[in-house]
Design an enzyme around this catalytic site. Structure first.
Site, PDB file in Angstrom:
ATOM      1  CG  HIS A  57      -1.841   1.054   1.293  1.00 26.26           C
ATOM      2  ND1 HIS A  57      -3.526   0.928   1.364  1.00 26.26           N
ATOM      3  CD2 HIS A  57      -1.752   2.502   1.160  1.00 26.26           C
ATOM      4  CE1 HIS A  57      -3.713   2.205   1.159  1.00 26.26           C
ATOM      5  NE2 HIS A  57      -2.919   3.078   1.098  1.00 26.26           N
ATOM      6  CG  HIS A  59      -1.034   6.924  -1.803  1.00 27.47           C
ATOM      7  ND1 HIS A  59      -2.391   7.062  -2.262  1.00 27.47           N
ATOM      8  CD2 HIS A  59      -1.353   6.256  -0.658  1.00 27.47           C
ATOM      9  CE1 HIS A  59      -3.385   6.454  -1.336  1.00 27.47           C
ATOM     10  NE2 HIS A  59      -2.492   5.999  -0.509  1.00 27.47           N
ATOM     11  CD  GLN A 152      -5.976  10.885  -3.264  1.00 27.60           C
ATOM     12  OE1 GLN A 152      -5.218  10.146  -3.965  1.00 27.60           O
ATOM     13  NE2 GLN A 152      -5.247  11.445  -2.243  1.00 27.60           N
ATOM     14  CG  HIS A 210      -7.465   4.359   1.074  1.00 23.46           C
ATOM     15  ND1 HIS A 210      -7.031   4.039  -0.386  1.00 23.46           N
ATOM     16  CD2 HIS A 210      -6.465   5.187   1.277  1.00 23.46           C
ATOM     17  CE1 HIS A 210      -5.743   4.368  -0.290  1.00 23.46           C
ATOM     18  NE2 HIS A 210      -5.550   4.866   0.654  1.00 23.46           N
ATOM     19  CD  GLU A 213      -6.385   7.094   5.949  1.00 28.15           C
ATOM     20  OE1 GLU A 213      -6.911   7.017   4.852  1.00 28.15           O
ATOM     21  OE2 GLU A 213      -5.298   7.293   6.201  1.00 28.15           O
TER      22      GLU A 213
HETATM   23 FE   FE2 Z   1      -3.171   5.303   1.658  1.00 29.37          FE
END
Ligand code: FE2
Length: 427
Positions: A57, A59, A152, A210, A213
């Site tokens: 994981h 980015h 996102q 995701h 979170e």
């Molecule tokens: Fe992330």
């Protein structure tokens, strides 16, 4: 006749004195004192030889952008999000490619040869998608990249997410992502999980969202993700990333949730460096840690990986893509100090992460790819304790990266000692 033999290796799990023979880029034989010649021999001298590290994981579209257009002075998530918003309009495909490639050099040096990267698809130009699909092709001889289409700014919250996500999958992205806790309402979050799971099921894709979170004990999208995994029969192919809300959830509720996750065959990825710095920020004291319930998930048989998440980007100014640093942080935050628990933390950045990514040919068995790391440590626990030097990083039977052993020379008058901090050197 082998192309390469690594002599006298310790293996994860405790086997010692093992020789590993490599032919045609694959592990051909493992055993005590292999009687064979090889074009190249590496004497591991009793150090640990592991399959490569796996970052399940991260980015790569924002990595190494630290300072662009300015530093995150407060070190908070909110300023990080604002910074990413400021940076996004100025991104170029070339710059994203170059930064991500630079990370690959670091990854190779650290022995991390498989990476799952989330890519923001809420940029209508899809520059990061173009850049990383290209990099995935270019870097394939050395590093396996698996790319997640990550809406996102929210699947429903950002109007063009679905269109962009479908386009990104066509362009070569591998995995369906999501961010249900960022949708406008809990209900939109639930619906987004259902819609994204349907896309993944229809297209035969892996899923990594995701999920939850936050520190909200009532954020329960992992429950929906688990139910949808059952519904579509996608056990072994779906991952909930972060799951930080589980830290704060009611214990009774979790006692139902974790067995359900195990039964569904869903996996979990914690990001210890980021979870411990970003979660619990609204708390005064006591301050919650925010990392998901790794110990309990592992005990229930849920595959748990640890990811780096960020390396020198708007959200996190630190890091050098060292998965042993990640394992060490996970170990400490989760109080995973039992002997088998510490070994499991090593597994969270190697075997378990590879399983979550559905990697083919990963491992130290005959027939697996000859991808290995020789570490300056006796075993997994020492590797974590020392963030051990990667003496040799091997890809398909060839040395990809090499580091000198770590050693300091100390002089107490005439008494000179070489110190490398290992147990082997204690006496
Ligand atoms: Fe992330």
């Amino acid at each position: 006749m082998f192309d390469l033999i690594i002599r006298n290796a310790n293996l994860p799990g405790g086997r010692k004195g093992v020789d590993i023979g490599v032919a045609a880029g694959k592990i051909a034989a493992l055993g005590q004192k292999l009687e064979a010649e090889a074009g190249h021999e590496i004497d591991a001298t009793g150090w640990l030889v592991s399959p490569p590290f796996v970052d399940s994981h991260v980015h790569m579209d924002s990595t190494l952008s630290l300072g662009l257009p300015r530093l995150n002075e407060s070190g908070t998530l909110l300023e990080g999000i604002a910074l990413w918003g400021e940076l996004k309009p100025h991104l170029t495909q070339e710059a994203i490619y170059e930064r991500a490639k630079k990370l690959c050099y670091w990854s190779a040096a650290r022995g991390t040869l498989a990476i799952r990267s989330h890519l923001d698809v809420c940029d209508d130009r899809l520059l990061a998608v173009e850049a990383l699909v290209q990099l995935k092709r270019d870097i394939a001889p050395w590093i396996d990249l698996q790319l997640v289409a990550f809406p996102q700014d929210g699947f429903y919250r950002y109007g063009k997410s679905e269109e962009n996500l479908r386009k990104a999958l066509k362009m070569g992205l591998d995995v369906v992502g999501g961010i249900p806790h960022f949708e406008r309402t809990m209900e939109d979050g639930r619906l987004s999980v259902q819609a994204l799971m349907k896309i993944a099921a229809d297209e035969g894709r892996l899923v990594d969202m995701h999920c939850d979170e936050t520190d909200d004990p009532l954020s329960r999208h992992i429950e929906t993700l688990t139910a949808e995994t059952f519904r579509h029969g996608m056990g072994g192919r779906v991952t909930g990333s972060h799951l930080t809300s589980m830290h704060s959830m009611d214990n009774y509720y979790v006692s139902k949730l974790i067995p359900l996750m195990a039964e569904a065959g869903i996996a979990a990825i914690a990001n210890p460096l980021i979870n411990i710095t970003i979660q619990g920020r609204h708390d005064t004291y006591p301050k919650r840690r925010g990392m998901t319930r790794v110990k309990e998930l592992m005990a229930a048989g849920v595959p748990v990986g640890f990811g780096h998440d960020c390396v020198m980007d708007p959200w996190y100014s630190l890091g050098s893509h060292d998965m042993l640093e990640v394992a060490g942080m996970g170990l400490h935050v989760g109080q995973l100090t039992g002997m088998s628990e510490m070994a499991a933390c090593f597994g969270a950045v190697t075997q378990a992460a590879a399983r979550i990514m559905n990697l083919d040919g990963y491992g130290l068995e005959p027939g697996c790819h000859a991808d290995m790391v020789v570490l300056q440590a006796e075993d997994e626990i020492e590797a974590i304790r020392l963030r051990a030097e990667r003496l040799f990083v091997i890809r398909r039977g060839k040395v990809l990266a090499q580091s000198a052993p770590r050693e300091a020379v100390v002089n107490f008058g005439d008494d000179t000692r070489r110190v490398d901090f290992t147990r082997a050197n204690l006496g």
